[in-house]
Scaffold this active site. Structure first.
Site, PDB file in Angstrom:
ATOM      1  CB  ALA A 237      11.805  14.543  27.471  1.00  0.00           C
TER       2      ALA A 237
ATOM      3  CB  SER B 239      15.499  13.236  41.280  1.00  0.00           C
ATOM      4  OG  SER B 239      16.567  13.730  42.029  1.00  0.00           O
TER       5      SER B 239
ATOM      6  CB  ILE C 268      19.677  19.282  30.633  1.00  0.00           C
ATOM      7  CG1 ILE C 268      20.988  19.670  29.998  1.00  0.00           C
ATOM      8  CG2 ILE C 268      18.533  19.597  29.704  1.00  0.00           C
ATOM      9  CD1 ILE C 268      21.455  18.726  28.923  1.00  0.00           C
TER      10      ILE C 268
ATOM     11  CD  GLU D 147      17.686  29.397  27.339  1.00  0.00           C
ATOM     12  OE1 GLU D 147      18.470  30.119  26.699  1.00  0.00           O
ATOM     13  OE2 GLU D 147      17.399  29.561  28.522  1.00  0.00           O
ATOM     14  CB  ALA D 148      16.353  28.075  20.046  1.00  0.00           C
TER      15      ALA D 148
ATOM     16  CE  LYS E 243      15.116  29.402  15.734  1.00  0.00           C
ATOM     17  NZ  LYS E 243      15.603  28.134  16.278  1.00  0.00           N
TER      18      LYS E 243
ATOM     19  CD  GLU F 232      19.210  24.718  11.223  1.00  0.00           C
ATOM     20  OE1 GLU F 232      18.111  25.184  11.560  1.00  0.00           O
ATOM     21  OE2 GLU F 232      19.921  25.222  10.340  1.00  0.00           O
TER      22      GLU F 232
ATOM     23  CB  THR G 143      16.377  19.353  15.787  1.00  0.00           C
ATOM     24  OG1 THR G 143      17.747  19.147  16.094  1.00  0.00           O
ATOM     25  CG2 THR G 143      16.255  20.038  14.448  1.00  0.00           C
TER      26      THR G 143
ATOM     27  CB  ILE H 215      12.008  21.076  22.027  1.00  0.00           C
ATOM     28  CG1 ILE H 215      12.784  21.265  23.339  1.00  0.00           C
ATOM     29  CG2 ILE H 215      10.510  21.242  22.262  1.00  0.00           C
ATOM     30  CD1 ILE H 215      12.736  22.639  23.941  1.00  0.00           C
TER      31      ILE H 215
HETATM   32  P1  FAD Z   1      16.541  16.611  31.325  1.00  0.00           P
HETATM   33  O1  FAD Z   1      16.126  18.030  31.252  1.00  0.00           O
HETATM   34  O2  FAD Z   1      17.951  16.319  31.693  1.00  0.00           O
HETATM   35  O3  FAD Z   1      15.571  15.914  32.348  1.00  0.00           O
HETATM   36  C1  FAD Z   1      15.876  14.663  32.914  1.00  0.00           C
HETATM   37  C2  FAD Z   1      14.931  14.415  34.060  1.00  0.00           C
HETATM   38  O4  FAD Z   1      15.157  13.108  34.564  1.00  0.00           O
HETATM   39  C3  FAD Z   1      15.106  15.366  35.236  1.00  0.00           C
HETATM   40  O5  FAD Z   1      13.850  15.707  35.770  1.00  0.00           O
HETATM   41  C4  FAD Z   1      15.863  14.524  36.250  1.00  0.00           C
HETATM   42  O6  FAD Z   1      15.628  14.946  37.561  1.00  0.00           O
HETATM   43  C5  FAD Z   1      15.263  13.166  35.965  1.00  0.00           C
HETATM   44  N1  FAD Z   1      16.081  12.061  36.418  1.00  0.00           N
HETATM   45  C6  FAD Z   1      17.286  11.652  35.949  1.00  0.00           C
HETATM   46  N2  FAD Z   1      17.734  10.596  36.656  1.00  0.00           N
HETATM   47  C7  FAD Z   1      16.783  10.318  37.575  1.00  0.00           C
HETATM   48  C8  FAD Z   1      16.650   9.375  38.614  1.00  0.00           C
HETATM   49  N3  FAD Z   1      17.606   8.467  38.877  1.00  0.00           N
HETATM   50  N4  FAD Z   1      15.537   9.400  39.375  1.00  0.00           N
HETATM   51  C9  FAD Z   1      14.552  10.321  39.141  1.00  0.00           C
HETATM   52  N5  FAD Z   1      14.628  11.246  38.188  1.00  0.00           N
HETATM   53  C10 FAD Z   1      15.737  11.245  37.431  1.00  0.00           C
HETATM   54  N6  FAD Z   1      16.810  21.665  22.535  1.00  0.00           N
HETATM   55  C11 FAD Z   1      16.110  22.490  21.764  1.00  0.00           C
HETATM   56  O7  FAD Z   1      15.037  22.118  21.285  1.00  0.00           O
HETATM   57  N7  FAD Z   1      16.560  23.744  21.519  1.00  0.00           N
HETATM   58  C12 FAD Z   1      17.746  24.181  21.972  1.00  0.00           C
HETATM   59  O8  FAD Z   1      18.094  25.332  21.741  1.00  0.00           O
HETATM   60  C13 FAD Z   1      18.542  23.296  22.716  1.00  0.00           C
HETATM   61  N8  FAD Z   1      19.761  23.657  23.169  1.00  0.00           N
HETATM   62  C14 FAD Z   1      20.521  22.742  23.817  1.00  0.00           C
HETATM   63  C15 FAD Z   1      21.841  23.056  24.152  1.00  0.00           C
HETATM   64  C16 FAD Z   1      22.663  22.106  24.749  1.00  0.00           C
HETATM   65  C17 FAD Z   1      24.081  22.434  25.033  1.00  0.00           C
HETATM   66  C18 FAD Z   1      22.137  20.849  25.091  1.00  0.00           C
HETATM   67  C19 FAD Z   1      22.996  19.828  25.771  1.00  0.00           C
HETATM   68  C20 FAD Z   1      20.829  20.548  24.797  1.00  0.00           C
HETATM   69  C21 FAD Z   1      20.026  21.458  24.128  1.00  0.00           C
HETATM   70  N9  FAD Z   1      18.729  21.156  23.759  1.00  0.00           N
HETATM   71  C22 FAD Z   1      18.014  22.018  22.990  1.00  0.00           C
HETATM   72  C23 FAD Z   1      18.134  19.887  24.151  1.00  0.00           C
HETATM   73  C24 FAD Z   1      17.185  20.103  25.318  1.00  0.00           C
HETATM   74  O9  FAD Z   1      17.880  20.629  26.419  1.00  0.00           O
HETATM   75  C25 FAD Z   1      16.567  18.806  25.726  1.00  0.00           C
HETATM   76  O10 FAD Z   1      16.153  18.084  24.620  1.00  0.00           O
HETATM   77  C26 FAD Z   1      15.339  19.033  26.561  1.00  0.00           C
HETATM   78  O11 FAD Z   1      15.611  19.905  27.603  1.00  0.00           O
HETATM   79  C27 FAD Z   1      14.822  17.756  27.112  1.00  0.00           C
HETATM   80  O12 FAD Z   1      15.654  17.246  28.060  1.00  0.00           O
HETATM   81  P2  FAD Z   1      15.182  15.959  28.834  1.00  0.00           P
HETATM   82  O13 FAD Z   1      13.856  16.239  29.435  1.00  0.00           O
HETATM   83  O14 FAD Z   1      15.315  14.799  27.933  1.00  0.00           O
HETATM   84  O15 FAD Z   1      16.295  15.797  29.960  1.00  0.00           O
END
Ligand code: FAD
Length: 509
Positions: free
Chosen positions: A21, A44, A50, A54-55, A83, A349, A351, A353
């Protein structure tokens, strides 16, 4: 002070969080506004990402185009594969299998979509399974793939082949980081420990890092993942919990050795209290078990996952906890939540990303001045609600329309009360096979029809206008589509060959 400068343009954006994100947002904003806006991204390493996700869905190619990302380079750098859709095993009944493929089904004729003619031909015993009429659903199980060749005739199904990507989520964030930094984004390493607000409207003015440094900006993007540090913790925006419809709340993710050519589809296999994914990459296979803690234990979920891997596990399963739902507002004051910080719909599905991309897209269109006009916020939030709710309904469909009775989990989802909006879609389809796309909802006719049929929902009839077509013409249409699809699939190379030729990643030690 900030209010006096209300009409001035935004000059600085702080992206808090560096997962998909954060880096997608930083890359897009810096590309769109060039050096006109300072973009700082704080992340950080200690907290980390997380690391799953990956899809994807086909829309990602539009995001790549915005960033002028070369597809081959992107697939190579992320150990990616292609895919064509998702194969759902054991969902409607144990032993059932269907593919939810991207792209179209057959060819529409006149006002009606192809599946309406197919319903009549099928009732007369003159048609095969619906999967025989879509390029994606024929090619996927055969392991075939190609991107549209530049010389494909415009009316050939190959010219409009729809596909998405599988990739390594950690490599994806790194890939975007390189691009974003090259476009001028400044990355700051550090943990945010405090959020400072001020002014009469309580805008966020700065976030403070553990080092004591303050990061100030006009606009803050909360990309802190499930921590939801700004929109949730600092601004206190409530979370709407949708667990009553989507009861899975945990996942275990584990990579395993790759044992065969990568399939050009994601596989989703229903389990006794959830489902298991398999995502083929070039260097390994991603796996996970999404389950409901109300209906099974972590140990049992781990056993099921580890006993159903194609190859040797390459790590211990990584546990993840989540609640399906969303914040009531994803934009409040000068904070916009993108990604998991704003909400989560389980990955059935793929969704998440897409929702990040849609959030960025919406922000680009509604980009505010420094006062973050409430009218813009309202539109942003209404559109986001609509988008989440429509996807939510599509996900619930997979669980609710099932004939499985073999566990408490399936008995619960099969008999639970569902949102009226979903019931309307189901009623319409059961009546005479119709689907009405609600505005700009993400999943369209092809998706709904394939999943409804695949889950075992069959219309009582078909659209009356189908009877205006002579039987011989109708049968000729259905046969012709099948022949065209089959002959086009025969031209496609194996997925693995396509990757080897166009975008093979470097071998890693
Ligand atoms: P994160 O990857 O968690 O990033 C959060 C960021 O915030 C990190 O850099 C962290 O270091 C930072 N951060 C947090 N707190 C602080 C702080 N206090 N100070 C500084 N930095 C901080 N999506 C898909 O599109 N396809 C999939 O197949 C898919 N499979 C998934 C399977 C599972 C089981 C889950 C749970 C999710 C899945 N997703 C999937 C969703 C996908 O993983 C996320 O939407 C995507 O990775 C974006 O994550 P994010 O960037 O919001 O959060």
């Amino acid at each position: 002070m900030r209010e006096q400068q209300a009409e001035r343009p935004i000059r600085s954006v702080a992206v808090v969080g560096g997962g998909s994100a954060g880096w997608m947002s930083a890359a897009a904003i810096s590309k769109m506004f060039g050096r006109g806006i300072d973009v700082v991204l704080v992340e950080s390493e200690e907290i980390g990402l997380i690391g799953v996700g990956e899809a994807t869905v086909p829309h990602l190619s539009a995001f790549n185009a915005l960033l002028e990302i070369d597809e081959a380079e992107f697939v190579r750098q992320t150990q990616g594969s292609f895919k064509l859709g998702i194969q759902f095993n054991d969902w409607g009944r144990i032993g059932d299998s269907y593919v939810h493929g991207f792209g179209s089904i057959g060819r529409d004729l006149g006002l009606l979509p192809f599946h309406q003619y197919w319903l009549k031909a099928r009732a007369e015993g003159r048609a095969k399974d619906i999967s025989a009429y879509s390029l994606n659903t024929v090619a996927a199980p055969l392991g075939k793939f190609m991107a549209a060749p530049s010389d494909a005739p415009p009316n050939s199904p190959l010219a409009e082949i729809a596909y998405a990507y599988h990739f390594d989520a950690v490599l994806y964030a790194r890939f975007l980081r390189r691009r974003a930094e090259a476009q001028g984004v400044k990355r700051v390493e550090g943990k945010v420990v405090a959020v400072y607000r001020g002014g009469t409207r309580g805008f966020v003015e700065s976030v403070q890092l553990e080092s004591g440094e303050h990061i100030r900006a006009d606009l803050f993007l909360d990309c802190t993942g499930f921590r939801s540090l700004l929109i949730g913790e600092a601004l206190g925006i409530d979370f709407d919990d949708w667990t009553q419809w989507l009861p899975c709340d945990r996942a275990l993710a584990v990579p395993c050795e790759k044992v065969g050519p990568p399939t050009p589809y994601t596989r989703s296999t229903a389990r006794e209290a959830g489902w298991q994914w398999r995502i083929p990459l070039q260097h390994r296979t991603g796996n996970g078990h999404v389950y409901s803690s109300r209906f099974t234990t972590d140990d049992r979920a781990a056993d099921i996952l580890l006993n159903n891997l194609d190859g040797k596990a390459l790590a211990d399963p990584k546990p993840l906890r989540f609640t399906t739902g969303k914040r009531r507002k994803l934009w409040d004051r000068n904070v916009i939540a993108i990604g998991l910080a704003g909400g989560f719909l389980e990955p059935l599905e793929s969704t998440a990303i897409y929702l990040i991309q849609a959030g960025i897209n919406r922000l680009m269109h509604l980009f505010p001045n420094a006062d973050c006009d409430v009218a813009l916020q309202n539109v942003y939030n209404e559109q986001t609600d609509f988008e989440y709710e429509r996807i939510r309904d599509f996900l619930i469909l997979h669980y609710h329309v099932t004939q499985r009775t073999d566990s408490d989990f399936w008995n619960y989802v099969r008999t639970m009360t569902i949102p009226d909006s979903l019931q309307h879609h189901i009623d319409l389809f059961v009546a005479d096979g119709q689907f009405f796309r609600n505005g700009t909802e993400m999943f369209g006719l092809t998706s709904w029809v394939q999943v409804m049929l695949g889950q075992g929902l069959h219309p009582r009839s078909y659209h009356p206008a189908v009877d205006w077509v002579a039987s011989a013409d109708l049968h000729a249409l259905v046969d012709h589509v099948e022949t065209v699809v089959r002959s086009n699939v025969s031209l496609m190379p194996a997925h693995e060959q396509f990757i080897a030729r166009c975008c093979a990643a470097q071998q890693r030690a």
